[in-house]
Design a protein around this motif. Structure first.
Motif, short mmCIF file in Angstrom:
data_model
loop_
_atom_site.label_atom_id
_atom_site.label_comp_id
_atom_site.label_asym_id
_atom_site.label_seq_id
_atom_site.Cartn_x
_atom_site.Cartn_y
_atom_site.Cartn_z
N ILE A 82 55.61 -25.61 9.93
CA ILE A 82 54.86 -24.67 9.07
C ILE A 82 55.25 -24.89 7.60
CG2 ILE A 82 54.64 -22.23 8.43
CD1 ILE A 82 54.72 -21.59 11.48
N VAL A 83 56.55 -25.01 7.35
CA VAL A 83 57.03 -25.21 5.98
C VAL A 83 56.51 -26.54 5.44
CG1 VAL A 83 59.10 -25.60 4.56
CG2 VAL A 83 59.06 -23.72 6.22
N ARG A 84 56.58 -27.56 6.27
CA ARG A 84 56.11 -28.89 5.85
C ARG A 84 54.62 -28.86 5.48
NH1 ARG A 84 58.14 -33.80 6.73
NH2 ARG A 84 59.66 -33.04 8.22
N SER A 85 53.80 -28.32 6.35
CA SER A 85 52.36 -28.38 6.05
C SER A 85 51.99 -27.41 4.94
CB SER A 85 51.52 -28.18 7.31
OG SER A 85 51.82 -26.96 7.91
N ALA A 86 52.75 -26.33 4.79
CA ALA A 86 52.49 -25.41 3.66
C ALA A 86 52.79 -26.10 2.33
CB ALA A 86 53.34 -24.15 3.80
N ALA A 87 53.85 -26.89 2.28
CA ALA A 87 54.20 -27.61 1.05
C ALA A 87 53.08 -28.58 0.67
CB ALA A 87 55.52 -28.35 1.22
N VAL A 88 52.51 -29.24 1.69
CA VAL A 88 51.43 -30.20 1.45
C VAL A 88 50.15 -29.47 1.00
CG1 VAL A 88 49.91 -31.91 2.53
CG2 VAL A 88 52.37 -31.91 3.05
N LYS B 136 51.12 -19.93 -3.54
CA LYS B 136 50.30 -20.37 -2.40
C LYS B 136 51.20 -20.76 -1.23
CE LYS B 136 46.28 -21.20 -2.16
NZ LYS B 136 45.25 -20.24 -1.71
N PHE B 137 52.27 -21.48 -1.52
CA PHE B 137 53.24 -21.86 -0.49
C PHE B 137 53.79 -20.61 0.21
CE2 PHE B 137 57.80 -22.37 0.51
CZ PHE B 137 57.73 -23.32 1.50
N LYS B 138 54.17 -19.63 -0.60
CA LYS B 138 54.71 -18.36 -0.07
C LYS B 138 53.69 -17.69 0.87
CE LYS B 138 55.63 -13.70 -1.95
NZ LYS B 138 56.89 -13.26 -1.33
N GLU B 139 52.45 -17.63 0.38
CA GLU B 139 51.39 -16.97 1.14
C GLU B 139 51.21 -17.63 2.51
OE1 GLU B 139 47.72 -16.77 -1.27
OE2 GLU B 139 46.65 -17.31 0.58
N ILE B 140 51.16 -18.96 2.52
CA ILE B 140 50.93 -19.69 3.77
C ILE B 140 52.11 -19.50 4.72
CG2 ILE B 140 50.60 -21.97 4.82
CD1 ILE B 140 49.34 -22.84 2.10
N VAL B 141 53.32 -19.68 4.21
CA VAL B 141 54.51 -19.61 5.08
C VAL B 141 54.67 -18.20 5.66
CG1 VAL B 141 57.04 -19.65 5.07
CG2 VAL B 141 55.76 -21.52 4.01
N GLU B 142 54.51 -17.20 4.83
CA GLU B 142 54.71 -15.84 5.32
C GLU B 142 53.63 -15.45 6.33
OE1 GLU B 142 55.29 -13.39 1.81
OE2 GLU B 142 57.37 -14.09 1.60
#
Ligand code: TK8
Length: 337
Positions: free
Chosen positions: A261-267, A52-58
């Motif tokens: 983006i990375v921060r909010s994707a992790a959350v 999910k993290f990958k999907e959001i960040v990419e």
């Protein structure tokens, strides 16, 4: 370079950090590459969270950051991965907080047995003031902590006999995580604990180097521990958070926009991971029973007995953790109820 959304290329990273990162990318259009590793296998909700993290960040960076995911400790166990992040030779890992206590003693505050009564309280404390303060401490270790995910309440498994009360721990060889508080607590319960990285655990159980181990039901079931363990008891003795870590040298080299983006994707991925982790608990329990495991539900008396037995350990480690922080977390637990 060569990004599909070339119109926004100018706003993307320039300068040394970017060049260094992109020089690591063998192929593809990404300007940055995140190698993200976890210890559990691809069946576990932890890995679904990572995807999910990958999907959001990419998606949100239009592919400017590529995320490569690794499971099953393919890049090393929790401690090794953390060290790689410190050196900047890996970008992301999501370890249990327990081994983090070897880097930052205050992290043992999460290892206090029977600290959280349920997951909702754990969320409130971790996402609140205490959790945030602990994330900030990672900075001094060259790490950036972005969010807490969930490993969960730890239960006992072993190959010898059912654990119904404290007497059943007597002399049992138990693998613990590499964490002094865990070791001391199991000694206090009468067991014979030995610390070991998770990556070595299945073989150790299989070969009988240890009789048992403790982990959430998700891990016991999804890692197939029931193949080598006959007894499981729902002791719920410690709640283990996962902590989402980024290499500080890498994170500092990202443009602010990408950091966000990375921060909010992790959350966001963490919220999803917590949800799916909780959903399936009954299924894992039934799965273990279907596989022939003898499942013991602990009585309230037996849990109270365990809680009393480990009190001296909590006392002892309160000094090492810092009494103020221990008081603070107890207060936060109370406030969350
Ligand atoms: C996986 C570990 C594991 C933990 C353990 O990397 O070591 O027993 O519970 O989930 O973090």
């Amino acid at each position: 370079g060569g990004n599909s959304s070339s119109d926004s290329d100018d706003s993307k990273a320039t300068g040394e950090a970017a060049e260094e990162a992109s020089s690591n990318v063998a192929a593809g259009d990404a300007e940055y590459k995140i190698r993200a590793s976890i210890g559990l296998n691809s069946e576990h909700p932890q890995y679904k969270g990572l995807l999910k993290f990958k999907e959001i960040v990419e998606a949100e960076t239009d592919g400017a950051i590529a995320v490569e995911t690794y499971h099953s400790g393919q890049l090393g166990d929790d401690r090794t991965a953390m060290e790689a992040l410190q050196l900047g030779s890996q970008e992301v890992t999501v370890p249990s907080t327990a081994p983090v206590a070897n880097f930052i003693p205050e992290y043992a505050v999460f290892d206090i047995p029977f600290l959280f009564p349920n997951e909702q309280v754990a969320d409130a404390v971790l996402d609140g003031k205490v959790g945030t303060k602990l994330l900030e401490m990672l900075d001094e270790q060259n790490l950036v902590g972005l969010a807490y995910w969930e490993n969960g309440f730890r239960d006992m498994s072993n190959s010898k006999h059912p654990i119904e009360s404290i007497a059943d721990f007597d002399g049992l060889k138990i693998r613990t995580m590499e964490n002094d508080l865990h070791l001391a607590a199991f000694r206090e319960l009468g067991a014979n604990p030995t610390p070991m990285a998770f990556t070595e655990l299945f073989t150790a159980l299989q070969q009988g180097t240890v009789d048992g181990q403790e982990n959430p039901l998700s891990t016991i079931y999804l890692e197939g521990f029931h193949e080598v363990q006959d007894y499981v008891s729902d002791t719920h003795h410690i709640y283990t958070p996962f902590v989402f870590l980024v290499s500080k040298p890498f994170f500092d080299g990202l443009p602010a926009e990408y950091q966000e983006i990375v921060r909010s994707a992790a959350v966001e991925a963490g919220q999803y991971q917590r949800e799916i982790n909780r959903e399936a608990n009954e299924e894992y329990k039934q799965g273990l029973i279907d596989e022939g495991v003898e499942f013991t539900e602990m009585s309230e008396e037996a849990i109270a007995e365990m809680r009393d037995a480990v009190k001296p350990v909590v006392e002892e480690f309160s000094e090492k953790i810092g009494k103020e922080l221990v008081d603070e977390i107890y207060q936060a637990v109370e406030d969350a109820q």
